[in-house]
Design a protein around this motif. Structure first.
Motif, PDB file in Angstrom:
ATOM      1  N   HIS A   1       0.938  -1.405   0.114  1.00  0.00           N
ATOM      2  CA  HIS A   1       0.191  -0.568  -0.418  1.00  0.00           C
ATOM      3  C   HIS A   1       0.911   1.487  -0.148  1.00  0.00           C
ATOM      4  CE1 HIS A   1      -2.983   3.051   1.451  1.00  0.00           C
ATOM      5  NE2 HIS A   1      -2.032   3.232   2.616  1.00  0.00           N
ATOM      6  N   VAL A   2       0.632   2.093  -1.249  1.00  0.00           N
ATOM      7  CA  VAL A   2       1.309   3.014  -0.997  1.00  0.00           C
ATOM      8  C   VAL A   2       1.231   3.943   0.612  1.00  0.00           C
ATOM      9  CG1 VAL A   2       1.756   5.531  -2.437  1.00  0.00           C
ATOM     10  CG2 VAL A   2       2.023   3.293  -3.192  1.00  0.00           C
ATOM     11  N   VAL A   3       2.054   4.855   0.793  1.00  0.00           N
ATOM     12  CA  VAL A   3       1.784   5.580   2.097  1.00  0.00           C
ATOM     13  C   VAL A   3       1.948   6.814   1.366  1.00  0.00           C
ATOM     14  CG1 VAL A   3       2.695   6.259   4.617  1.00  0.00           C
ATOM     15  CG2 VAL A   3       2.624   3.836   3.646  1.00  0.00           C
ATOM     16  N   ARG A   4       3.585   6.969   1.171  1.00  0.00           N
ATOM     17  CA  ARG A   4       3.095   8.766   0.482  1.00  0.00           C
ATOM     18  C   ARG A   4       4.571   8.559  -0.401  1.00  0.00           C
ATOM     19  NH1 ARG A   4       4.834  10.266   6.148  1.00  0.00           N
ATOM     20  NH2 ARG A   4       2.616  10.504   6.323  1.00  0.00           N
ATOM     21  N   LYS A   5       4.271   9.628  -1.354  1.00  0.00           N
ATOM     22  CA  LYS A   5       5.985   9.906  -1.967  1.00  0.00           C
ATOM     23  C   LYS A   5       6.378  10.609  -1.319  1.00  0.00           C
ATOM     24  CE  LYS A   5       7.491  12.591  -5.943  1.00  0.00           C
ATOM     25  NZ  LYS A   5       7.574  13.639  -7.502  1.00  0.00           N
ATOM     26  N   VAL A   6       7.508  10.129  -0.916  1.00  0.00           N
ATOM     27  CA  VAL A   6       9.188  10.660   0.256  1.00  0.00           C
ATOM     28  C   VAL A   6       9.881  11.487  -1.001  1.00  0.00           C
ATOM     29  CG1 VAL A   6       8.267   8.832   1.607  1.00  0.00           C
ATOM     30  CG2 VAL A   6      10.184   8.721  -0.056  1.00  0.00           C
ATOM     31  N   GLY A   7      10.145  11.575  -2.004  1.00  0.00           N
ATOM     32  CA  GLY A   7      11.043  11.765  -2.758  1.00  0.00           C
ATOM     33  C   GLY A   7      11.438  11.996  -3.884  1.00  0.00           C
ATOM     34  N   GLU A   8      12.555  12.473  -4.403  1.00  0.00           N
ATOM     35  CA  GLU A   8      12.963  11.996  -6.452  1.00  0.00           C
ATOM     36  C   GLU A   8      14.231  12.003  -5.883  1.00  0.00           C
ATOM     37  OE1 GLU A   8      11.062  15.904  -6.758  1.00  0.00           O
ATOM     38  OE2 GLU A   8       9.221  15.376  -6.927  1.00  0.00           O
ATOM     39  N   SER A   9      14.816  11.207  -7.374  1.00  0.00           N
ATOM     40  CA  SER A   9      15.978  10.970  -7.523  1.00  0.00           C
ATOM     41  C   SER A   9      16.389  11.083  -8.827  1.00  0.00           C
ATOM     42  CB  SER A   9      17.213   9.616  -6.523  1.00  0.00           C
ATOM     43  OG  SER A   9      15.751   8.898  -6.425  1.00  0.00           O
ATOM     44  N   SER A  10      17.805  11.580  -8.960  1.00  0.00           N
ATOM     45  CA  SER A  10      17.909  11.191 -10.562  1.00  0.00           C
ATOM     46  C   SER A  10      19.581  10.132 -11.095  1.00  0.00           C
ATOM     47  CB  SER A  10      17.641  12.627 -11.389  1.00  0.00           C
ATOM     48  OG  SER A  10      19.173  13.220 -10.762  1.00  0.00           O
ATOM     49  N   PHE A  11      19.414   9.640 -12.340  1.00  0.00           N
ATOM     50  CA  PHE A  11      20.626   9.092 -12.267  1.00  0.00           C
ATOM     51  C   PHE A  11      21.079   9.080 -13.474  1.00  0.00           C
ATOM     52  CE2 PHE A  11      17.485   5.764 -12.076  1.00  0.00           C
ATOM     53  CZ  PHE A  11      17.850   4.771 -12.528  1.00  0.00           C
ATOM     54  N   VAL A  12      22.157   9.146 -14.043  1.00  0.00           N
ATOM     55  CA  VAL A  12      22.736   9.020 -15.094  1.00  0.00           C
ATOM     56  C   VAL A  12      23.356   7.736 -15.994  1.00  0.00           C
ATOM     57  CG1 VAL A  12      24.099   9.283 -17.410  1.00  0.00           C
ATOM     58  CG2 VAL A  12      23.254  10.899 -15.331  1.00  0.00           C
ATOM     59  N   SER A  13      22.760   6.819 -16.967  1.00  0.00           N
ATOM     60  CA  SER A  13      23.083   5.380 -16.598  1.00  0.00           C
ATOM     61  C   SER A  13      23.345   5.499 -18.669  1.00  0.00           C
ATOM     62  CB  SER A  13      21.397   4.622 -16.947  1.00  0.00           C
ATOM     63  OG  SER A  13      20.453   4.823 -17.651  1.00  0.00           O
ATOM     64  N   GLN A  14      24.104   3.632 -18.891  1.00  0.00           N
ATOM     65  CA  GLN A  14      23.746   4.240 -20.234  1.00  0.00           C
ATOM     66  C   GLN A  14      22.849   3.020 -21.164  1.00  0.00           C
ATOM     67  OE1 GLN A  14      26.829   5.332 -22.194  1.00  0.00           O
ATOM     68  NE2 GLN A  14      27.044   6.627 -20.547  1.00  0.00           N
ATOM     69  N   TYR A  15      22.987   3.419 -22.681  1.00  0.00           N
ATOM     70  CA  TYR A  15      22.459   2.747 -23.087  1.00  0.00           C
ATOM     71  C   TYR A  15      22.344   2.902 -24.570  1.00  0.00           C
ATOM     72  CZ  TYR A  15      17.901   1.061 -24.993  1.00  0.00           C
ATOM     73  OH  TYR A  15      16.491   0.317 -26.287  1.00  0.00           O
ATOM     74  N   ARG A  16      22.204   1.910 -25.393  1.00  0.00           N
ATOM     75  CA  ARG A  16      23.028   1.626 -26.141  1.00  0.00           C
ATOM     76  C   ARG A  16      24.198   3.037 -26.902  1.00  0.00           C
ATOM     77  NH1 ARG A  16      17.434   0.944 -29.857  1.00  0.00           N
ATOM     78  NH2 ARG A  16      17.452  -1.391 -28.381  1.00  0.00           N
ATOM     79  N   GLY A  17      25.048   2.397 -25.804  1.00  0.00           N
ATOM     80  CA  GLY A  17      25.817   3.462 -25.799  1.00  0.00           C
ATOM     81  C   GLY A  17      25.842   5.293 -25.831  1.00  0.00           C
TER      82      GLY A  17
END
Length: 128
Positions: free
Chosen positions: A53-69
């Motif tokens: 059960h979703v209680v609440r949104k607690v935050g956001e985050s971001s990251f960089v990944s590699q996809y097809r170069g």
């Protein structure tokens, strides 16, 4: 996923392309047209077999990944989820899971990104 002051961490499979064998929170990508709240519950079920059960949104985050170069910037909404079931079923035999208190986080190999996400959830647990 948090319950009684503990958070659920899952060790990723050795076969994962992104962060193999690293401990972290269950997460994933949204399906087309899927809401973030629905997506978090679907991914939880797919990755752990648990209902929540979703209680609440607690935050956001971001990251960089590699996809097809190419570098891809990823954005993630982070939610605090309470379990509705407790029988964890992992999709790969080399995975593991643990329910850890904040003081036990250093007992597993957790990266800074997942540590930040866990911190977001724990800070909300303390303010409930």
């Amino acid at each position: 996923m948090a319950h009684r002051g503990r958070v659920l961490l899952v060790r990723r499979s050795e076969t994962e392309r992104f962060l193999p064998r690293v401990w972290g929170v269950p997460c994933g990508k949204l399906e087309p047209g899927e809401s973030p709240r629905d997506g978090v519950l679907r991914e939880l079920k797919e990755e752990t077999g648990l209902l929540g059960h979703v209680v609440r949104k607690v935050g956001e985050s971001s990251f960089v990944s590699q996809y097809r170069g190419h570098e891809v910037k990823n954005w993630q909404d982070n939610f605090l989820v309470s379990p509705l079931s407790f029988d964890v079923t992992l999709p790969h035999p080399d995975q593991d899971h643990r329910w850890l208190t904040p003081g036990e986080l250093d007992t597993v190999e957790i990266d800074d990104y997942n540590r930040e996400i866990v911190g977001q959830a724990l800070s909300r647990l303390r303010t409930r």
